[in-house]
Scaffold this motif. Sequence first.
Motif, short mmCIF file in Angstrom:
data_model
loop_
_atom_site.label_atom_id
_atom_site.label_comp_id
_atom_site.label_asym_id
_atom_site.label_seq_id
_atom_site.Cartn_x
_atom_site.Cartn_y
_atom_site.Cartn_z
N MET A 110 0.84 -1.18 0.00
CA MET A 110 0.00 0.00 0.00
C MET A 110 0.89 1.24 0.00
N GLU A 111 0.45 2.23 -0.69
CA GLU A 111 1.16 3.50 -0.82
C GLU A 111 1.14 4.27 0.51
N PRO A 112 2.32 4.62 1.08
CA PRO A 112 2.35 5.35 2.36
C PRO A 112 1.55 6.66 2.31
N ALA A 113 1.62 7.37 1.19
CA ALA A 113 0.89 8.64 1.09
C ALA A 113 -0.62 8.41 1.18
N ALA A 114 -1.09 7.30 0.62
CA ALA A 114 -2.52 6.98 0.68
C ALA A 114 -2.95 6.69 2.12
N CYS A 115 -2.09 6.00 2.86
CA CYS A 115 -2.39 5.71 4.27
C CYS A 115 -2.47 7.00 5.08
N LEU A 116 -1.52 7.91 4.84
CA LEU A 116 -1.53 9.18 5.56
C LEU A 116 -2.77 10.00 5.19
N LYS A 117 -3.15 9.97 3.92
CA LYS A 117 -4.36 10.67 3.49
C LYS A 117 -5.59 10.06 4.16
N ALA A 118 -5.62 8.73 4.25
CA ALA A 118 -6.75 8.06 4.90
C ALA A 118 -6.88 8.47 6.36
N VAL A 119 -5.74 8.57 7.05
CA VAL A 119 -5.76 9.01 8.45
C VAL A 119 -6.30 10.43 8.55
N ALA A 120 -5.84 11.31 7.68
CA ALA A 120 -6.31 12.69 7.69
C ALA A 120 -7.81 12.77 7.44
N VAL A 121 -8.31 11.99 6.48
CA VAL A 121 -9.74 11.98 6.17
C VAL A 121 -10.53 11.40 7.35
N LEU A 122 -10.01 10.35 7.96
CA LEU A 122 -10.67 9.74 9.11
C LEU A 122 -10.79 10.72 10.27
N ILE A 123 -9.71 11.43 10.54
CA ILE A 123 -9.71 12.41 11.63
C ILE A 123 -10.69 13.54 11.33
N LYS A 124 -10.70 14.03 10.11
CA LYS A 124 -11.62 15.11 9.73
C LYS A 124 -13.07 14.63 9.85
N ALA A 125 -13.34 13.42 9.39
CA ALA A 125 -14.69 12.88 9.49
C ALA A 125 -15.10 12.73 10.95
N HIS A 126 -14.18 12.21 11.77
CA HIS A 126 -14.45 12.07 13.20
C HIS A 126 -14.80 13.42 13.82
N ASP A 127 -14.00 14.43 13.53
CA ASP A 127 -14.24 15.77 14.09
C ASP A 127 -15.60 16.31 13.65
N SER A 128 -15.95 16.11 12.40
CA SER A 128 -17.23 16.61 11.89
C SER A 128 -18.41 15.88 12.53
N VAL A 129 -18.30 14.57 12.66
CA VAL A 129 -19.37 13.79 13.29
C VAL A 129 -19.48 14.14 14.77
N HIS A 130 -18.34 14.30 15.43
CA HIS A 130 -18.34 14.67 16.84
C HIS A 130 -19.00 16.04 17.04
N SER A 131 -18.79 16.95 16.12
CA SER A 131 -19.45 18.26 16.19
C SER A 131 -20.96 18.11 16.10
N CYS A 132 -21.43 17.21 15.26
CA CYS A 132 -22.88 16.96 15.17
C CYS A 132 -23.41 16.42 16.50
N ILE A 133 -22.66 15.51 17.11
CA ILE A 133 -23.08 14.95 18.40
C ILE A 133 -23.12 16.05 19.46
N LYS A 134 -22.11 16.91 19.45
CA LYS A 134 -22.09 18.02 20.42
C LYS A 134 -23.30 18.93 20.24
N ARG A 135 -23.65 19.21 18.99
CA ARG A 135 -24.82 20.06 18.73
C ARG A 135 -26.10 19.39 19.22
N ASP A 136 -26.23 18.08 18.94
CA ASP A 136 -27.42 17.35 19.39
C ASP A 136 -27.51 17.36 20.92
N ALA A 137 -26.39 17.14 21.58
CA ALA A 137 -26.37 17.15 23.04
C ALA A 137 -26.71 18.53 23.57
N ALA A 138 -26.13 19.57 22.97
CA ALA A 138 -26.36 20.94 23.44
C ALA A 138 -27.83 21.34 23.31
N LYS A 139 -28.48 20.88 22.26
CA LYS A 139 -29.91 21.18 22.08
C LYS A 139 -30.74 20.60 23.23
#
Length: 142
Positions: free
Chosen positions: A1-30
Amino acid sequence: MEPAACLKAVAVLIKAHDSVHSCIKRDAAKAGLNPTEFSVMELLLHKGALPTQEIGRRVLISSGSITYVVDKLEAKQLVRRSPCPTDRRITYTELTENGRALIDKAFSRHRENVESLFAEVESEQLESMISTLKQIGRKAEE
C-alpha cells in the motif's frame, strides 16, 4: 500500500471524526447536555439501570469522572442513584421520568441526524466501512 494513501486516509478519518463529533455536540447541546452526559443518558435509555462504574467503563471515562457526570445529571434531576440491595459497594444509576422524557426526544432527533449523515451511502458501502474501521481499530490497539 502507498504510504501517502495511508496518511491521506488518516487525515480523512480524523476530519470525518471531528465533523461527526461536532454533530453529536450540537445534538447534546440542544438537549442542554454535554456529549458525555448525552452518552450516559443514551446508555441508560437503552440498557436501563446500571452500576455507576459500569457506565463509566461503557462510555470510556474514569471512575472519578463518571461520579462527576452522574452528580451533574442528578442535580438536574435527570438520573437517580439507588443502592444495590445485595452489595453495599455497588450503586445503580437510572433515568428519572424527566430524564427519560428528555433523552427520548433528544435521541430521536439525534438518530434522525445520524441517519441523514449516511443518507447517500449505500448499505454495502456502510458495511464495508464498518468492517474496515474495525480492522484498523484492532490493528491500532496492538
